[in-house]
Design a protein around this motif. Structure first.
Motif, short mmCIF file in Angstrom:
data_model
loop_
_atom_site.label_atom_id
_atom_site.label_comp_id
_atom_site.label_asym_id
_atom_site.label_seq_id
_atom_site.Cartn_x
_atom_site.Cartn_y
_atom_site.Cartn_z
N PHE A 19 35.57 49.63 59.69
CA PHE A 19 36.53 50.43 60.45
C PHE A 19 37.89 49.76 60.46
N PHE A 26 37.47 55.26 60.43
CA PHE A 26 36.76 54.72 59.29
C PHE A 26 37.77 54.13 58.31
N VAL A 212 36.81 60.67 69.11
CA VAL A 212 36.16 59.37 68.96
C VAL A 212 37.04 58.32 69.63
N ALA A 213 36.48 57.63 70.61
CA ALA A 213 37.22 56.56 71.28
C ALA A 213 37.11 55.27 70.49
N GLU A 214 35.92 55.06 69.91
CA GLU A 214 35.71 53.79 69.21
C GLU A 214 34.47 53.88 68.32
N PHE A 215 34.55 53.22 67.17
CA PHE A 215 33.38 53.03 66.32
C PHE A 215 32.85 51.61 66.51
N ALA A 216 31.58 51.44 66.26
CA ALA A 216 31.00 50.10 66.32
C ALA A 216 29.88 50.00 65.30
N LEU A 217 29.68 48.79 64.78
CA LEU A 217 28.57 48.56 63.87
C LEU A 217 27.35 48.14 64.68
N PRO A 218 26.15 48.45 64.18
CA PRO A 218 24.95 48.03 64.93
C PRO A 218 24.84 46.51 64.97
#
Lengths: 246, 325
Positions: A19, A26, A212-218
Protein backbone atom coordinates in the motif's frame (compact mmCIF):
# COMPACT_ATOMS: atom_id res chain seq x y z
CA UNK A 1 -29.56 -10.50 -28.12
CA UNK A 2 -27.50 -7.67 -26.62
CA UNK A 3 -24.96 -8.74 -24.04
CA UNK A 4 -23.25 -6.31 -21.68
CA UNK A 5 -20.19 -7.72 -19.93
CA UNK A 6 -18.74 -5.82 -16.97
CA UNK A 7 -15.01 -6.16 -16.49
CA UNK A 8 -12.82 -4.99 -13.67
CA UNK A 9 -9.13 -4.13 -13.95
CA UNK A 10 -7.31 -5.93 -11.11
CA UNK A 11 -3.73 -6.69 -10.03
CA UNK A 12 -2.41 -9.95 -11.50
CA UNK A 13 -3.09 -12.94 -9.24
CA UNK A 14 0.59 -13.32 -8.35
CA UNK A 15 0.98 -9.69 -7.19
CA UNK A 16 2.60 -9.01 -3.85
CA UNK A 17 0.13 -6.64 -2.21
CA UNK A 18 1.53 -3.38 -0.78
CA UNK A 19 0.00 0.00 0.00
CA UNK A 20 0.92 3.66 -0.25
CA UNK A 21 2.80 5.00 2.84
CA UNK A 22 -0.41 6.36 4.39
CA UNK A 23 -2.04 2.92 3.86
CA UNK A 24 -4.99 4.56 2.14
CA UNK A 25 -4.47 3.18 -1.35
CA UNK A 26 -3.16 0.11 -3.12
CA UNK A 27 0.37 0.70 -4.38
CA UNK A 28 0.13 0.30 -8.18
CA UNK A 29 3.84 0.82 -8.80
CA UNK A 30 5.29 -1.97 -10.92
CA UNK A 31 2.08 -4.00 -10.78
CA UNK A 32 0.73 -5.83 -13.82
CA UNK A 33 -3.04 -5.46 -14.18
CA UNK A 34 -5.28 -8.10 -15.73
CA UNK A 35 -8.96 -8.63 -16.50
CA UNK A 36 -10.49 -9.89 -13.25
CA UNK A 37 -10.31 -13.72 -13.57
CA UNK A 38 -13.98 -14.18 -12.60
CA UNK A 39 -15.01 -11.70 -15.31
CA UNK A 40 -13.27 -13.85 -17.93
CA UNK A 41 -15.97 -16.48 -17.41
CA UNK A 42 -18.66 -13.86 -18.09
CA UNK A 43 -16.85 -12.56 -21.18
CA UNK A 44 -16.16 -15.93 -22.78
CA UNK A 45 -19.66 -17.25 -22.11
CA UNK A 46 -21.19 -14.11 -23.65
CA UNK A 47 -19.03 -14.59 -26.77
CA UNK A 48 -20.02 -18.27 -26.99
CA UNK A 49 -23.71 -17.35 -26.75
CA UNK A 50 -23.26 -14.61 -29.33
CA UNK A 51 -21.73 -17.12 -31.73
CA UNK A 52 -24.67 -19.47 -31.18
CA UNK A 53 -27.30 -16.73 -31.67
CA UNK A 54 -26.89 -14.87 -34.95
CA UNK A 55 -27.33 -11.12 -34.77
CA UNK A 56 -26.17 -10.87 -31.16
CA UNK A 57 -23.60 -8.38 -29.90
CA UNK A 58 -21.26 -8.29 -26.93
CA UNK A 59 -20.39 -4.92 -25.39
CA UNK A 60 -17.79 -4.65 -22.66
CA UNK A 61 -18.07 -2.01 -19.95
CA UNK A 62 -15.41 -0.91 -17.49
CA UNK A 63 -15.57 1.81 -14.88
CA UNK A 64 -12.05 3.13 -14.71
CA UNK A 65 -9.51 5.68 -15.80
CA UNK A 66 -7.48 5.57 -19.03
CA UNK A 67 -4.98 3.07 -17.60
CA UNK A 68 -7.59 0.28 -17.88
CA UNK A 69 -7.73 0.52 -21.68
CA UNK A 70 -5.12 -2.18 -22.39
CA UNK A 71 -7.37 -4.72 -20.67
CA UNK A 72 -10.46 -3.37 -22.41
CA UNK A 73 -8.61 -3.90 -25.74
CA UNK A 74 -7.77 -7.41 -24.56
CA UNK A 75 -11.48 -8.11 -24.02
CA UNK A 76 -12.13 -6.85 -27.56
CA UNK A 77 -9.34 -9.12 -28.81
CA UNK A 78 -10.97 -12.09 -27.10
CA UNK A 79 -14.12 -11.38 -29.09
CA UNK A 80 -16.28 -8.55 -27.74
CA UNK A 81 -17.67 -6.24 -30.45
CA UNK A 82 -17.31 -2.87 -28.79
CA UNK A 83 -16.54 -1.31 -25.44
CA UNK A 84 -17.59 1.51 -23.15
CA UNK A 85 -15.30 2.99 -20.54
CA UNK A 86 -16.97 5.12 -17.89
CA UNK A 87 -14.21 7.60 -17.20
CA UNK A 88 -13.95 7.60 -13.41
CA UNK A 89 -11.96 5.99 -10.64
CA UNK A 90 -14.24 3.34 -9.13
CA UNK A 91 -15.05 4.79 -5.68
CA UNK A 92 -16.97 1.84 -4.30
CA UNK A 93 -19.33 -0.93 -5.40
CA UNK A 94 -22.40 1.32 -5.22
CA UNK A 95 -20.77 3.95 -7.41
CA UNK A 96 -19.73 1.33 -9.98
CA UNK A 97 -23.20 -0.25 -9.95
CA UNK A 98 -24.79 3.13 -10.64
CA UNK A 99 -22.53 3.68 -13.65
CA UNK A 100 -23.27 0.23 -15.07
CA UNK A 101 -27.01 0.59 -14.46
CA UNK A 102 -27.06 3.96 -16.26
CA UNK A 103 -25.27 2.53 -19.32
CA UNK A 104 -27.38 -0.63 -19.28
CA UNK A 105 -30.61 1.36 -19.18
CA UNK A 106 -29.61 3.55 -22.09
CA UNK A 107 -28.41 0.65 -24.22
CA UNK A 108 -31.38 -1.63 -23.41
CA UNK A 109 -29.19 -4.70 -22.94
CA UNK A 110 -30.86 -8.09 -22.61
CA UNK A 111 -28.21 -9.92 -20.61
CA UNK A 112 -25.78 -8.29 -18.18
CA UNK A 113 -22.94 -10.54 -17.11
CA UNK A 114 -20.03 -10.06 -14.74
CA UNK A 115 -17.72 -12.18 -12.61
CA UNK A 116 -18.73 -13.37 -9.18
CA UNK A 117 -16.57 -10.74 -7.52
CA UNK A 118 -13.35 -8.84 -8.16
CA UNK A 119 -10.20 -10.39 -6.74
CA UNK A 120 -9.03 -7.05 -5.31
CA UNK A 121 -11.96 -5.73 -3.27
CA UNK A 122 -13.82 -9.05 -3.06
CA UNK A 123 -17.09 -7.18 -2.80
CA UNK A 124 -19.51 -9.67 -4.40
CA UNK A 125 -22.00 -6.76 -4.45
CA UNK A 126 -22.27 -5.13 -7.89
CA UNK A 127 -24.48 -7.85 -9.46
CA UNK A 128 -27.33 -7.40 -6.97
CA UNK A 129 -27.04 -3.62 -6.93
CA UNK A 130 -27.30 -3.41 -10.74
CA UNK A 131 -30.26 -5.82 -10.75
CA UNK A 132 -32.07 -3.84 -8.09
CA UNK A 133 -31.30 -0.47 -9.72
CA UNK A 134 -32.78 -1.77 -12.97
CA UNK A 135 -35.59 -3.71 -11.31
CA UNK A 136 -34.58 -6.99 -12.99
CA UNK A 137 -33.63 -10.42 -11.58
CA UNK A 138 -30.09 -11.32 -10.56
CA UNK A 139 -28.67 -14.81 -10.45
CA UNK A 140 -25.50 -15.05 -8.37
CA UNK A 141 -23.22 -16.89 -8.51
CA UNK A 142 -24.02 -18.75 -11.72
CA UNK A 143 -22.08 -21.88 -12.73
CA UNK A 144 -23.97 -22.52 -15.98
CA UNK A 145 -25.88 -20.31 -18.39
CA UNK A 146 -27.89 -21.44 -21.41
CA UNK A 147 -30.21 -19.31 -23.52
CA UNK A 148 -33.25 -20.37 -25.50
CA UNK A 149 -34.93 -17.39 -27.10
CA UNK A 150 -35.55 -14.88 -24.33
CA UNK A 151 -35.37 -17.45 -21.58
CA UNK A 152 -32.19 -18.29 -19.72
CA UNK A 153 -31.61 -21.39 -17.67
CA UNK A 154 -28.92 -21.03 -15.04
CA UNK A 155 -27.35 -23.14 -12.36
CA UNK A 156 -26.87 -21.12 -9.25
CA UNK A 157 -24.43 -22.33 -6.63
CA UNK A 158 -25.77 -22.57 -3.11
CA UNK A 159 -23.82 -23.82 -0.12
CA UNK A 160 -23.91 -27.59 -0.48
CA UNK A 161 -25.60 -27.77 -3.87
CA UNK A 162 -27.14 -25.91 -6.74
CA UNK A 163 -30.44 -24.46 -7.87
CA UNK A 164 -31.75 -24.59 -11.42
CA UNK A 165 -33.27 -21.19 -12.16
CA UNK A 166 -35.10 -19.89 -15.24
CA UNK A 167 -35.39 -16.17 -15.90
CA UNK A 168 -36.50 -14.10 -18.86
CA UNK A 169 -34.43 -11.27 -20.27
CA UNK A 170 -33.41 -8.76 -19.14
CA UNK A 171 -31.46 -10.14 -16.21
CA UNK A 172 -28.09 -9.95 -14.46
CA UNK A 173 -25.86 -12.94 -13.72
CA UNK A 174 -22.56 -13.10 -11.88
CA UNK A 175 -20.43 -15.88 -13.30
CA UNK A 176 -17.95 -18.42 -12.00
CA UNK A 177 -16.50 -21.71 -13.09
CA UNK A 178 -17.26 -24.20 -14.46
CA UNK A 179 -19.35 -22.01 -16.78
CA UNK A 180 -16.84 -22.18 -19.64
CA UNK A 181 -13.15 -22.35 -20.45
CA UNK A 182 -11.98 -18.71 -20.58
CA UNK A 183 -10.49 -17.82 -23.96
CA UNK A 184 -7.26 -16.05 -24.61
CA UNK A 185 -6.83 -13.63 -27.52
CA UNK A 186 -5.39 -14.92 -30.79
CA UNK A 187 -3.34 -12.89 -33.25
CA UNK A 188 -6.29 -12.12 -35.52
CA UNK A 189 -8.31 -10.97 -32.50
CA UNK A 190 -5.51 -8.70 -31.36
CA UNK A 191 -5.29 -7.11 -34.84
CA UNK A 192 -9.04 -6.51 -35.17
CA UNK A 193 -9.35 -5.22 -31.58
CA UNK A 194 -7.30 -2.16 -32.50
CA UNK A 195 -10.08 -0.77 -34.67
CA UNK A 196 -13.10 -1.87 -32.65
CA UNK A 197 -15.06 1.02 -31.09
CA UNK A 198 -14.10 2.00 -27.54
CA UNK A 199 -16.37 4.78 -26.36
CA UNK A 200 -15.38 6.88 -23.35
CA UNK A 201 -18.32 8.36 -21.45
CA UNK A 202 -18.37 10.59 -18.37
CA UNK A 203 -19.59 9.22 -15.07
CA UNK A 204 -23.16 9.91 -14.05
CA UNK A 205 -23.53 11.61 -10.70
CA UNK A 206 -23.14 9.14 -7.92
CA UNK A 207 -21.88 9.14 -4.41
CA UNK A 208 -19.97 6.40 -2.72
CA UNK A 209 -21.60 4.98 0.38
CA UNK A 210 -18.40 3.51 1.78
CA UNK A 211 -14.83 4.83 2.09
CA UNK A 212 -11.66 2.93 2.84
CA UNK A 213 -10.03 4.50 5.89
CA UNK A 214 -7.01 2.23 5.89
CA UNK A 215 -5.55 -0.94 4.43
CA UNK A 216 -3.49 -3.38 6.46
CA UNK A 217 -1.56 -6.55 5.76
CA UNK A 218 -2.33 -9.67 7.82
CA UNK A 219 0.04 -10.44 10.69
CA UNK A 220 3.10 -12.40 9.58
CA UNK A 221 3.17 -16.13 10.22
CA UNK A 222 5.60 -17.25 12.92
CA UNK A 223 7.25 -19.71 10.55
CA UNK A 224 6.60 -23.37 10.05
CA UNK A 225 7.21 -25.92 12.79
CA UNK A 226 8.43 -29.10 11.13
CA UNK A 227 7.55 -32.53 12.48
CA UNK A 228 9.53 -35.61 11.49
CA UNK A 229 7.64 -37.84 9.05
CA UNK A 230 8.52 -40.95 11.08
CA UNK A 231 6.84 -39.40 14.08
CA UNK A 232 3.77 -38.01 12.26
CA UNK A 233 1.42 -38.75 15.15
CA UNK A 234 3.18 -36.00 17.10
CA UNK A 235 1.46 -33.48 14.81
CA UNK A 236 -1.97 -34.54 16.04
CA UNK A 237 -0.85 -33.99 19.66
CA UNK A 238 0.40 -30.50 18.77
CA UNK A 239 -2.85 -29.66 17.00
CA UNK A 240 -4.80 -30.64 20.11
CA UNK A 241 -2.57 -29.35 22.90
CA UNK A 242 -0.66 -26.43 21.35
CA UNK A 243 -2.80 -25.04 18.51
CA UNK A 244 -6.01 -26.28 20.20
CA UNK A 245 -7.88 -26.68 16.94
CA UNK A 246 -8.99 -30.32 17.25
CA UNK B 1 -33.99 1.31 16.29
CA UNK B 2 -32.61 -2.20 16.42
CA UNK B 3 -30.20 -4.64 14.84
CA UNK B 4 -31.81 -7.12 12.44
CA UNK B 5 -30.05 -10.44 11.93
CA UNK B 6 -30.80 -12.64 8.91
CA UNK B 7 -30.69 -16.30 9.94
CA UNK B 8 -30.44 -18.97 7.23
CA UNK B 9 -31.95 -22.36 8.02
CA UNK B 10 -31.78 -25.66 6.22
CA UNK B 11 -33.79 -28.83 6.94
CA UNK B 12 -35.01 -27.31 10.20
CA UNK B 13 -31.56 -26.43 11.52
CA UNK B 14 -29.98 -23.00 11.82
CA UNK B 15 -26.78 -22.98 9.72
CA UNK B 16 -23.48 -22.72 11.58
CA UNK B 17 -22.61 -19.48 9.78
CA UNK B 18 -25.94 -18.04 10.92
CA UNK B 19 -25.21 -18.91 14.56
CA UNK B 20 -22.05 -16.83 14.09
CA UNK B 21 -24.08 -14.02 12.51
CA UNK B 22 -26.61 -14.13 15.38
CA UNK B 23 -23.76 -13.84 17.87
CA UNK B 24 -22.28 -10.93 15.92
CA UNK B 25 -25.66 -9.17 15.78
CA UNK B 26 -26.32 -9.61 19.48
CA UNK B 27 -22.87 -8.30 20.42
CA UNK B 28 -23.29 -5.35 18.08
CA UNK B 29 -26.74 -4.59 19.54
CA UNK B 30 -25.23 -4.58 23.03
CA UNK B 31 -22.49 -2.23 21.80
CA UNK B 32 -25.15 0.13 20.37
CA UNK B 33 -27.42 -0.15 23.42
CA UNK B 34 -30.28 -1.85 21.61
CA UNK B 35 -31.67 -5.33 21.04
CA UNK B 36 -31.16 -7.87 18.24
CA UNK B 37 -34.10 -9.31 16.35
CA UNK B 38 -33.70 -12.12 13.83
CA UNK B 39 -35.60 -12.82 10.63
CA UNK B 40 -35.42 -16.51 9.67
CA UNK B 41 -35.30 -17.75 6.08
CA UNK B 42 -35.37 -21.32 4.78
CA UNK B 43 -36.87 -24.38 6.41
CA UNK B 44 -36.89 -23.86 10.18
CA UNK B 45 -38.61 -25.21 13.29
CA UNK B 46 -39.95 -22.96 16.05
CA UNK B 47 -37.96 -24.97 18.61
CA UNK B 48 -34.64 -24.39 16.84
CA UNK B 49 -35.42 -20.72 16.26
CA UNK B 50 -36.22 -20.23 19.95
CA UNK B 51 -32.73 -21.56 20.71
CA UNK B 52 -31.27 -18.45 19.01
CA UNK B 53 -31.70 -16.97 22.49
CA UNK B 54 -28.46 -18.78 23.30
CA UNK B 55 -26.67 -16.46 20.88
CA UNK B 56 -28.32 -13.40 22.46
CA UNK B 57 -31.27 -12.89 20.10
CA UNK B 58 -34.42 -11.66 21.86
CA UNK B 59 -37.02 -12.11 19.11
CA UNK B 60 -37.21 -14.17 15.91
CA UNK B 61 -39.57 -13.30 13.07
CA UNK B 62 -40.61 -16.23 10.89
CA UNK B 63 -42.83 -16.19 7.82
CA UNK B 64 -44.24 -19.68 7.27
CA UNK B 65 -45.00 -19.10 3.56
CA UNK B 66 -43.99 -22.53 2.16
CA UNK B 67 -42.34 -21.12 -0.99
CA UNK B 68 -39.72 -19.44 1.21
CA UNK B 69 -38.20 -22.85 1.98
CA UNK B 70 -35.86 -22.49 -1.02
CA UNK B 71 -33.86 -19.38 -1.79
CA UNK B 72 -35.78 -16.89 -3.95
CA UNK B 73 -33.84 -13.67 -4.38
CA UNK B 74 -36.75 -11.24 -4.87
CA UNK B 75 -38.96 -12.80 -2.21
CA UNK B 76 -36.14 -12.92 0.38
CA UNK B 77 -35.22 -9.32 -0.38
CA UNK B 78 -38.80 -8.13 0.11
CA UNK B 79 -39.23 -10.25 3.26
CA UNK B 80 -36.12 -8.84 4.90
CA UNK B 81 -36.80 -5.27 3.75
CA UNK B 82 -40.31 -5.49 5.25
CA UNK B 83 -38.90 -6.81 8.53
CA UNK B 84 -36.25 -4.06 8.56
CA UNK B 85 -38.92 -1.37 8.15
CA UNK B 86 -41.15 -2.89 10.83
CA UNK B 87 -38.29 -3.19 13.32
CA UNK B 88 -36.78 0.18 12.38
CA UNK B 89 -33.48 -1.66 11.86
CA UNK B 90 -30.49 0.63 11.41
CA UNK B 91 -28.08 -2.27 10.97
CA UNK B 92 -28.79 -5.52 9.15
CA UNK B 93 -26.36 -8.39 9.68
CA UNK B 94 -26.19 -11.42 7.40
CA UNK B 95 -23.76 -14.19 6.47
CA UNK B 96 -21.28 -13.57 3.67
CA UNK B 97 -22.82 -16.56 1.90
CA UNK B 98 -24.24 -16.88 -1.59
CA UNK B 99 -27.66 -16.07 -0.14
CA UNK B 100 -26.35 -13.24 2.05
CA UNK B 101 -24.46 -11.56 -0.78
CA UNK B 102 -27.36 -11.92 -3.23
CA UNK B 103 -29.92 -10.46 -0.85
CA UNK B 104 -27.61 -7.98 0.88
CA UNK B 105 -26.61 -6.26 -2.37
CA UNK B 106 -30.26 -5.81 -3.45
CA UNK B 107 -31.29 -4.66 0.02
CA UNK B 108 -28.56 -2.01 0.04
CA UNK B 109 -30.24 -0.32 -2.93
CA UNK B 110 -33.79 -0.78 -1.67
CA UNK B 111 -32.99 0.55 1.81
CA UNK B 112 -30.37 3.09 0.65
CA UNK B 113 -27.86 1.48 2.95
CA UNK B 114 -24.06 1.26 3.05
CA UNK B 115 -22.99 -2.33 2.46
CA UNK B 116 -19.83 -4.08 3.65
CA UNK B 117 -19.20 -7.75 2.79
CA UNK B 118 -16.53 -10.17 4.02
CA UNK B 119 -16.48 -8.47 7.45
CA UNK B 120 -14.23 -10.15 10.02
CA UNK B 121 -14.86 -8.36 13.32
CA UNK B 122 -17.29 -6.14 15.22
CA UNK B 123 -17.35 -2.51 14.03
CA UNK B 124 -15.76 0.42 15.77
CA UNK B 125 -18.62 2.79 16.59
CA UNK B 126 -16.94 5.46 18.70
CA UNK B 127 -16.73 9.09 17.59
CA UNK B 128 -19.92 8.91 15.54
CA UNK B 129 -18.23 6.86 12.79
CA UNK B 130 -19.09 3.30 11.90
CA UNK B 131 -15.99 1.44 10.71
CA UNK B 132 -15.77 -2.24 9.84
CA UNK B 133 -12.75 -4.39 9.12
CA UNK B 134 -13.10 -6.62 6.05
CA UNK B 135 -10.94 -9.00 4.06
CA UNK B 136 -9.65 -7.78 0.70
CA UNK B 137 -7.18 -8.78 -2.03
CA UNK B 138 -8.20 -12.43 -1.77
CA UNK B 139 -7.14 -12.79 1.84
CA UNK B 140 -3.83 -10.96 1.28
CA UNK B 141 -4.98 -7.79 3.11
CA UNK B 142 -7.63 -6.18 5.26
CA UNK B 143 -9.35 -2.84 4.89
CA UNK B 144 -11.06 -0.62 7.44
CA UNK B 145 -14.15 0.73 5.73
CA UNK B 146 -16.29 3.62 6.92
CA UNK B 147 -20.02 3.10 6.30
CA UNK B 148 -21.51 6.54 5.83
CA UNK B 149 -25.17 5.68 5.16
CA UNK B 150 -27.77 6.06 7.87
CA UNK B 151 -28.55 2.37 7.43
CA UNK B 152 -25.81 -0.25 7.31
CA UNK B 153 -25.70 -3.81 6.03
CA UNK B 154 -22.91 -6.09 7.18
CA UNK B 155 -22.12 -9.51 5.67
CA UNK B 156 -19.96 -11.44 8.13
CA UNK B 157 -17.25 -13.75 6.80
CA UNK B 158 -17.75 -17.36 7.79
CA UNK B 159 -15.80 -18.67 10.74
CA UNK B 160 -14.49 -15.23 11.74
CA UNK B 161 -16.71 -14.94 14.83
CA UNK B 162 -17.12 -17.76 17.31
CA UNK B 163 -20.79 -18.57 17.97
CA UNK B 164 -21.75 -18.11 21.62
CA UNK B 165 -23.97 -20.56 23.46
CA UNK B 166 -25.57 -19.31 26.62
CA UNK B 167 -27.52 -22.41 27.61
CA UNK B 168 -31.14 -22.03 28.63
CA UNK B 169 -31.81 -18.63 27.08
CA UNK B 170 -34.63 -18.62 24.56
CA UNK B 171 -35.86 -16.15 21.97
CA UNK B 172 -39.51 -15.36 21.37
CA UNK B 173 -40.60 -16.71 17.96
CA UNK B 174 -43.15 -14.40 16.34
CA UNK B 175 -45.18 -15.15 13.21
CA UNK B 176 -44.41 -12.67 10.47
CA UNK B 177 -46.24 -12.10 7.19
CA UNK B 178 -44.50 -10.04 4.52
CA UNK B 179 -47.59 -10.28 2.23
CA UNK B 180 -45.57 -11.78 -0.61
CA UNK B 181 -47.31 -12.21 -3.96
CA UNK B 182 -46.77 -14.61 -6.87
CA UNK B 183 -44.70 -11.96 -8.63
CA UNK B 184 -42.17 -12.07 -5.80
CA UNK B 185 -41.56 -15.73 -6.60
CA UNK B 186 -41.00 -15.28 -10.36
CA UNK B 187 -37.31 -16.21 -9.98
CA UNK B 188 -37.97 -19.23 -7.77
CA UNK B 189 -35.72 -22.22 -8.51
CA UNK B 190 -37.21 -24.91 -10.73
CA UNK B 191 -35.15 -27.55 -9.01
CA UNK B 192 -32.69 -27.80 -6.14
CA UNK B 193 -29.92 -30.39 -6.36
CA UNK B 194 -27.87 -31.11 -3.26
CA UNK B 195 -24.41 -32.65 -3.42
CA UNK B 196 -23.32 -35.82 -1.76
CA UNK B 197 -21.45 -34.54 1.24
CA UNK B 198 -18.70 -36.94 2.19
CA UNK B 199 -19.10 -37.31 5.95
CA UNK B 200 -21.88 -34.71 5.91
CA UNK B 201 -19.60 -31.71 6.51
CA UNK B 202 -20.28 -28.73 4.25
CA UNK B 203 -16.99 -27.31 2.93
CA UNK B 204 -17.83 -23.55 3.03
CA UNK B 205 -18.95 -23.85 6.67
CA UNK B 206 -16.38 -26.38 7.88
CA UNK B 207 -14.17 -25.68 10.89
CA UNK B 208 -11.69 -28.37 9.78
CA UNK B 209 -10.67 -29.12 6.20
CA UNK B 210 -8.45 -31.85 4.71
CA UNK B 211 -7.41 -31.03 1.16
CA UNK B 212 -5.53 -32.93 -1.55
CA UNK B 213 -3.51 -31.86 -4.55
CA UNK B 214 -1.79 -33.48 -7.51
CA UNK B 215 0.59 -35.16 -5.10
CA UNK B 216 -2.25 -37.60 -4.34
CA UNK B 217 -1.50 -39.07 -7.80
CA UNK B 218 -5.11 -40.02 -8.66
CA UNK B 219 -8.73 -40.11 -7.50
CA UNK B 220 -8.33 -43.72 -6.40
CA UNK B 221 -6.14 -42.54 -3.52
CA UNK B 222 -8.70 -40.12 -2.08
CA UNK B 223 -9.70 -42.64 0.57
CA UNK B 224 -6.57 -41.49 2.44
CA UNK B 225 -7.92 -37.91 2.51
CA UNK B 226 -11.43 -39.09 3.35
CA UNK B 227 -10.27 -41.35 6.17
CA UNK B 228 -8.44 -38.53 7.92
CA UNK B 229 -11.34 -36.14 7.30
CA UNK B 230 -13.81 -38.63 8.72
CA UNK B 231 -11.69 -39.25 11.81
CA UNK B 232 -11.45 -35.47 12.41
CA UNK B 233 -15.03 -34.62 11.42
CA UNK B 234 -13.58 -32.45 8.66
CA UNK B 235 -14.73 -31.54 5.16
CA UNK B 236 -12.66 -32.55 2.12
CA UNK B 237 -11.32 -30.15 -0.48
CA UNK B 238 -8.89 -30.10 -3.40
CA UNK B 239 -6.67 -27.83 -5.47
CA UNK B 240 -7.60 -26.44 -8.91
CA UNK B 241 -5.53 -28.88 -10.99
CA UNK B 242 -7.31 -31.75 -9.26
CA UNK B 243 -10.79 -30.44 -10.11
CA UNK B 244 -9.62 -29.45 -13.61
CA UNK B 245 -8.79 -33.08 -14.41
CA UNK B 246 -12.01 -34.25 -12.71
CA UNK B 247 -10.38 -36.26 -9.97
CA UNK B 248 -12.72 -34.37 -7.64
CA UNK B 249 -15.87 -32.26 -8.28
CA UNK B 250 -15.65 -28.51 -8.83
CA UNK B 251 -17.45 -27.70 -5.56
CA UNK B 252 -14.46 -29.04 -3.63
CA UNK B 253 -11.98 -26.71 -5.37
CA UNK B 254 -10.58 -24.08 -3.02
CA UNK B 255 -8.49 -21.20 -4.35
CA UNK B 256 -8.60 -17.89 -6.15
CA UNK B 257 -11.41 -18.87 -8.52
CA UNK B 258 -12.89 -21.60 -6.36
CA UNK B 259 -14.29 -21.59 -2.86
CA UNK B 260 -12.64 -19.44 -0.22
CA UNK B 261 -12.42 -21.18 3.13
CA UNK B 262 -11.32 -19.88 6.52
CA UNK B 263 -11.42 -22.91 8.80
CA UNK B 264 -9.68 -23.31 12.14
CA UNK B 265 -7.49 -25.99 10.57
CA UNK B 266 -6.53 -26.56 6.93
CA UNK B 267 -4.45 -29.67 6.16
CA UNK B 268 -2.90 -29.56 2.68
CA UNK B 269 -1.74 -32.93 1.35
CA UNK B 270 0.42 -33.01 -1.75
CA UNK B 271 -0.38 -29.39 -2.66
CA UNK B 272 2.61 -27.25 -3.65
CA UNK B 273 0.93 -23.99 -2.65
CA UNK B 274 0.63 -21.82 -5.75
CA UNK B 275 -0.29 -18.25 -4.89
CA UNK B 276 -3.74 -18.76 -6.46
CA UNK B 277 -4.37 -21.67 -4.11
CA UNK B 278 -3.19 -19.69 -1.08
CA UNK B 279 -5.69 -16.95 -1.96
CA UNK B 280 -8.48 -19.38 -1.13
CA UNK B 281 -7.08 -20.65 2.17
CA UNK B 282 -4.80 -17.99 3.63
CA UNK B 283 -7.27 -16.86 6.25
CA UNK B 284 -7.33 -20.34 7.81
CA UNK B 285 -6.30 -20.07 11.46
CA UNK B 286 -3.84 -22.98 11.39
CA UNK B 287 -2.33 -24.44 8.21
CA UNK B 288 -0.64 -27.85 8.07
CA UNK B 289 1.32 -28.80 4.97
CA UNK B 290 2.37 -32.34 4.08
CA UNK B 291 4.59 -32.53 1.03
CA UNK B 292 7.59 -34.63 0.04
CA UNK B 293 9.26 -31.59 -1.54
CA UNK B 294 10.90 -29.50 1.22
CA UNK B 295 11.04 -26.58 -1.24
CA UNK B 296 7.25 -26.51 -1.77
CA UNK B 297 6.20 -22.84 -1.39
CA UNK B 298 3.27 -23.84 0.81
CA UNK B 299 5.64 -24.47 3.75
CA UNK B 300 6.25 -20.69 3.92
CA UNK B 301 2.55 -20.13 4.64
CA UNK B 302 2.23 -23.07 7.04
CA UNK B 303 2.14 -23.26 10.83
CA UNK B 304 3.06 -26.96 10.94
CA UNK B 305 4.67 -29.07 8.27
CA UNK B 306 5.77 -32.60 7.57
CA UNK B 307 8.28 -33.22 4.81
CA UNK B 308 7.28 -36.68 3.73
CA UNK B 309 5.28 -38.93 1.45
CA UNK B 310 1.52 -38.38 1.84
CA UNK B 311 0.93 -42.10 1.29
CA UNK B 312 3.04 -42.85 4.33
CA UNK B 313 2.06 -39.88 6.52
CA UNK B 314 -1.74 -39.76 6.07
CA UNK B 315 -2.49 -43.24 7.52
CA UNK B 316 -0.29 -42.39 10.53
CA UNK B 317 -2.23 -39.17 11.13
CA UNK B 318 -5.57 -40.96 10.82
CA UNK B 319 -4.43 -43.59 13.31
CA UNK B 320 -3.20 -40.88 15.71
CA UNK B 321 -6.55 -39.07 15.55
CA UNK B 322 -8.41 -42.30 16.24
CA UNK B 323 -6.09 -42.98 19.18
CA UNK B 324 -7.13 -39.66 20.73
CA UNK B 325 -10.61 -41.11 21.14
Amino acid sequence: MKFLVCISNVPDTTTKITFTPDNKEFNKAGVQFVINPWDEYALTRAIELKEANAGSTVTVINVGEADTEPNIRKALAIGADDAIRVNAAPKDAFFVAEQIAAVAKEGAYDVILMGKESIDYNGFQVHGMVGELLGIPTVAPAMKLDMSGNTATLEREIEGGKEIVSVNTPFVASCQQPMCEPRIPNMRGIMTARTKPLKVVPATAGDARTTVAEFALPPKKQGVKLIDADNAGELIKLLRNEAKVI
Amino acid sequence: MSVLVVVECDKGEVKKSSLEVATYGAQLAAQLGTSATAIAVGEATDANLAKLGEQGISKVLYDKEPRLKDFVNNAYTKLIATAAQQEDAKVIVLANSNIGASVGSRLSIRLQASLATNVVELPKTDGGQFTVKRGAFSGKAFSDVVLSGERKIIAVKKNSIEAQHEAGKTAEVVAFAAQLTDADFADAPKQVVMQDQAGGVLLPEAALVVSGGRGMKGPENWNLIEDLAKALGAATACSKPVSDVDWRPHHEHVGQTGITVSPNLYIACGISGAIQHLAGVNSSKVIVVINKDPEAPFFKAADYGIVGDVFDVLPKLTAAVKALG
